[in-house]
Design a protein around this motif. Structure first.
Motif, PDB file in Angstrom:
ATOM      1  N   UNK A 285       0.815  -1.327   0.070  1.00 57.15           N
ATOM      2  CA  UNK A 285       0.055  -0.021  -0.041  1.00 57.15           C
ATOM      3  C   UNK A 285       0.788   1.203   0.121  1.00 57.15           C
ATOM      4  N   UNK A 286       2.208   1.137   0.168  1.00 52.57           N
ATOM      5  CA  UNK A 286       3.008   2.314   0.336  1.00 52.57           C
ATOM      6  C   UNK A 286       3.427   2.555   1.907  1.00 52.57           C
ATOM      7  N   UNK A 287       4.877   2.915   2.020  1.00 46.14           N
ATOM      8  CA  UNK A 287       5.289   3.142   3.196  1.00 46.14           C
ATOM      9  C   UNK A 287       4.568   4.280   4.035  1.00 46.14           C
ATOM     10  N   UNK A 288       4.714   5.300   3.408  1.00 40.72           N
ATOM     11  CA  UNK A 288       4.229   6.296   4.166  1.00 40.72           C
ATOM     12  C   UNK A 288       2.529   6.340   4.155  1.00 40.72           C
ATOM     13  N   UNK A 289       1.888   6.124   3.283  1.00 42.32           N
ATOM     14  CA  UNK A 289       0.552   5.717   3.436  1.00 42.32           C
ATOM     15  C   UNK A 289       0.208   4.964   4.523  1.00 42.32           C
ATOM     16  N   UNK A 290       0.645   3.805   4.585  1.00 40.67           N
ATOM     17  CA  UNK A 290       0.656   2.972   5.825  1.00 40.67           C
ATOM     18  C   UNK A 290       1.057   3.526   7.090  1.00 40.67           C
ATOM     19  N   UNK A 291       2.222   4.239   7.303  1.00 44.10           N
ATOM     20  CA  UNK A 291       2.525   4.628   8.505  1.00 44.10           C
ATOM     21  C   UNK A 291       1.416   5.592   8.928  1.00 44.10           C
ATOM     22  N   UNK A 292       1.107   6.533   8.268  1.00 45.05           N
ATOM     23  CA  UNK A 292       0.163   7.660   8.317  1.00 45.05           C
ATOM     24  C   UNK A 292      -1.277   7.060   8.950  1.00 45.05           C
ATOM     25  N   UNK A 293      -1.611   5.939   8.378  1.00 40.15           N
ATOM     26  CA  UNK A 293      -3.041   5.192   8.926  1.00 40.15           C
ATOM     27  C   UNK A 293      -2.714   4.601  10.053  1.00 40.15           C
ATOM     28  N   UNK A 294      -1.597   3.824  10.115  1.00 39.51           N
ATOM     29  CA  UNK A 294      -1.491   3.136  11.453  1.00 39.51           C
ATOM     30  C   UNK A 294      -1.042   4.165  12.514  1.00 39.51           C
ATOM     31  N   UNK A 295      -0.255   4.878  12.291  1.00 37.17           N
ATOM     32  CA  UNK A 295      -0.114   6.286  13.530  1.00 37.17           C
ATOM     33  C   UNK A 295      -1.319   7.033  13.909  1.00 37.17           C
ATOM     34  N   UNK A 296      -2.273   7.260  12.621  1.00 38.76           N
ATOM     35  CA  UNK A 296      -3.554   8.013  13.397  1.00 38.76           C
ATOM     36  C   UNK A 296      -4.314   6.990  14.069  1.00 38.76           C
ATOM     37  N   UNK A 297      -4.426   5.526  13.676  1.00 35.33           N
ATOM     38  CA  UNK A 297      -5.172   4.759  14.528  1.00 35.33           C
ATOM     39  C   UNK A 297      -4.696   4.565  15.816  1.00 35.33           C
ATOM     40  N   UNK A 298      -3.204   4.604  15.949  1.00 33.21           N
ATOM     41  CA  UNK A 298      -2.780   4.564  17.338  1.00 33.21           C
ATOM     42  C   UNK A 298      -2.983   5.544  18.236  1.00 33.21           C
ATOM     43  N   UNK A 299      -3.495   6.500  17.876  1.00 31.83           N
ATOM     44  CA  UNK A 299      -3.957   7.713  18.765  1.00 31.83           C
ATOM     45  C   UNK A 299      -5.080   7.291  19.683  1.00 31.83           C
ATOM     46  N   UNK A 300      -5.902   6.427  19.004  1.00 29.65           N
ATOM     47  CA  UNK A 300      -7.168   5.989  19.843  1.00 29.65           C
ATOM     48  C   UNK A 300      -6.856   5.034  20.961  1.00 29.65           C
ATOM     49  N   UNK A 301      -6.108   4.335  20.840  1.00 31.86           N
ATOM     50  CA  UNK A 301      -5.539   3.188  22.262  1.00 31.86           C
ATOM     51  C   UNK A 301      -4.693   3.961  22.956  1.00 31.86           C
ATOM     52  N   UNK A 302      -3.957   5.210  22.410  1.00 30.55           N
ATOM     53  CA  UNK A 302      -3.260   5.792  23.494  1.00 30.55           C
ATOM     54  C   UNK A 302      -4.223   6.813  24.254  1.00 30.55           C
ATOM     55  N   UNK A 303      -4.884   7.251  23.762  1.00 26.98           N
ATOM     56  CA  UNK A 303      -6.079   8.171  24.618  1.00 26.98           C
ATOM     57  C   UNK A 303      -6.925   7.299  25.480  1.00 26.98           C
ATOM     58  N   UNK A 304      -7.297   5.971  25.116  1.00 18.00           N
ATOM     59  CA  UNK A 304      -7.950   5.197  25.991  1.00 18.00           C
ATOM     60  C   UNK A 304      -7.199   4.574  26.927  1.00 18.00           C
ATOM     61  N   UNK A 305      -5.935   4.251  26.753  1.00 21.76           N
ATOM     62  CA  UNK A 305      -5.147   3.668  27.805  1.00 21.76           C
ATOM     63  C   UNK A 305      -4.798   4.584  29.084  1.00 21.76           C
TER      64      UNK A 305
END
Length: 423
Positions: A285-305
């Protein structure tokens, strides 16, 4: 056996010798990674035992990475001056002694010193293990060999940390250091037997000049510097939260120390099982696009935790497992982006500097977390949510920086004329 490195084995290894070598190297990786990780989950037992506060605990966490960063920077210059096996055996022997000394520390000050010494010797081991893989394993099997060695990291998370927590709960905070020292001593003996001696390195003076030149070249290239800052911010954002996870779950959420091994076991297992899928996603899918997707998703469990109230244990495990899996997963495309931006002749120097800078960022983040977070008289943590928002803000910065790193593909362009590859 051919090698693109000036150190070479005296004769090619048989497949059986390779297997024994890689098992030994993975064991060394397991030992030093577990020694680094174990301070974080034993905090609720260690702090009252030593009578220390969160700021002092932050120093115990950060001293290892700060000293590892310093030794890593020095090692980037001198590691090529000595025969690999002798260097590894000396450093690993001193690491074992420092780890065992942690178990004997009678007070906070002594433990701080012994943790710093463990960082000095342990911080260089990871880079040396991968260097030995490059020196001793043929190119066609080198990727698989690196993965075998890195499996020691997964084993430390899935097996080592939960086992260490059981020992801490049953015996005391000193027990994990004794066991880690004993296991490391076993792998030290295996290293003496299974790691072959390599040829003598070339002239010392030429290596010193080359090392200085390589460092200057890396640090004067704006694309390299962007990559270093990108990785440092990623490490910093993670370490504002992770070191205080156990303290928060036991103090604020109401978990017992007996439940904590499951948090790390499931989180480590989920990270291990998802790693290959995330790597495949980055390739397709592309390294930058994948990173941006996963990094954005990671904000949710960070705030939940970091804002989790007292809830059922199942919900805690769901949040913590997502936190570990997505947080660890974003490092995979991040490293793929960064390593793709480095000129091949400079990758060794860059990776040594990158490891040192990331360790420095982790140590600094633990200290900043210790300033933001305080433990109240009832055992609850105050300010953990603020650390979570800081982690989210820094994650946004990495998302921006990811698109500014120019990845190289095909023939190597001249310095200053980088052509970005498709992300």
């Amino acid at each position: 056996m051919t090698s693109n490195h000036p150190h070479m084995a005296n004769s090619p290894l048989s497949l059986q010798q390779e297997k024994r070598l890689l098992f030994t190297l993975a064991g060394i990786q397991f030992s030093h990674i577990l020694d680094f990780m174990i301070m974080m989950p034993i905090g609720p037992v260690l702090m009252p035992a030593l009578g220390i506060n969160t700021a002092q605990f932050a120093w115990l966490l950060s001293i290892y990475t700060l000293m590892a960063a310093a030794s890593g920077l020095v090692a980037a210059a001198f590691v090529d001056l000595f025969e690999r096996k002798k260097m590894l055996l000396v450093l690993f022997s001193l690491f074992v002694l420092a780890t065992l000394s942690c178990a004997l520390a009678p007070n906070y000050q002594t433990l701080l010193i012994t943790r710093g010494l463990a960082g000095v010797f342990g911080g260089v081991l990871g880079a040396m293990l991968q260097t030995l893989v490059a020196d001793l394993i043929p190119f066609e099997r080198r990727g698989q060999a690196s993965g075998t060695v890195m499996s020691g990291t997964a084993a430390a998370t899935v097996l080592g940390v939960p086992t260490s927590l059981f020992l801490t709960n049953g015996i005391g905070w000193q027990a994990p250091f004794v066991v880690i020292g004993a296991v490391a001593s076993l792998f030290l003996l295996l290293a003496m037997r299974d790691i072959p001696s390599l040829s003598k390195p070339p002239a010392m003076q030429r290596h010193w000049r080359q090392a200085a030149h390589n460092m200057q070249t890396v640090l004067t290239n704006s694309n390299h510097v962007t990559g270093l800052v990108f990785m440092a911010l990623g490490a910093f954002s993670t370490f504002t939260v992770i070191p205080y996870l156990t303290l928060y779950l036991t103090g604020n959420v109401g978990l017992s120390m007996a439940q904590m091994p499951w948090v790390y076991m499931l989180g480590g297992l989920a990270s291990f099982l998802s790693a290959r899928r995330i790597g495949n996603l980055a390739d397709r899918w592309g390294k930058v696009r994948s990173y941006r997707l996963i990094a954005t998703l990671s904000m949710v469990p960070i705030l939940l935790q970091t804002h989790l109230p007292a809830v059922a244990f199942g919900w805690v495990l769901l949040c913590s497992t997502l936190f570990f899996m997505i947080g660890t997963g974003r490092a995979i495309p991040a490293m793929a982006i960064t390593i793709s931006a480095i000129q091949p002749p400079l990758r060794g120097t860059f990776m040594s500097l990158n490891a040192a800078i990331q360790q420095l960022a982790c140590g600094a983040a633990a200290l900043v977390g210790g300033l933001i977070i305080t433990q109240l008289s009832d055992g609850n943590l105050s300010g953990y949510g603020h650390a979570g928002w800081l982690a989210v803000g820094l994650t946004w910065l990495t998302i921006v920086l990811a698109g500014r790193i120019q990845m190289l593909s095909g023939p190597m362009p001249a310095p200053g004329s980088h052509k970005p590859s498709a992300a």
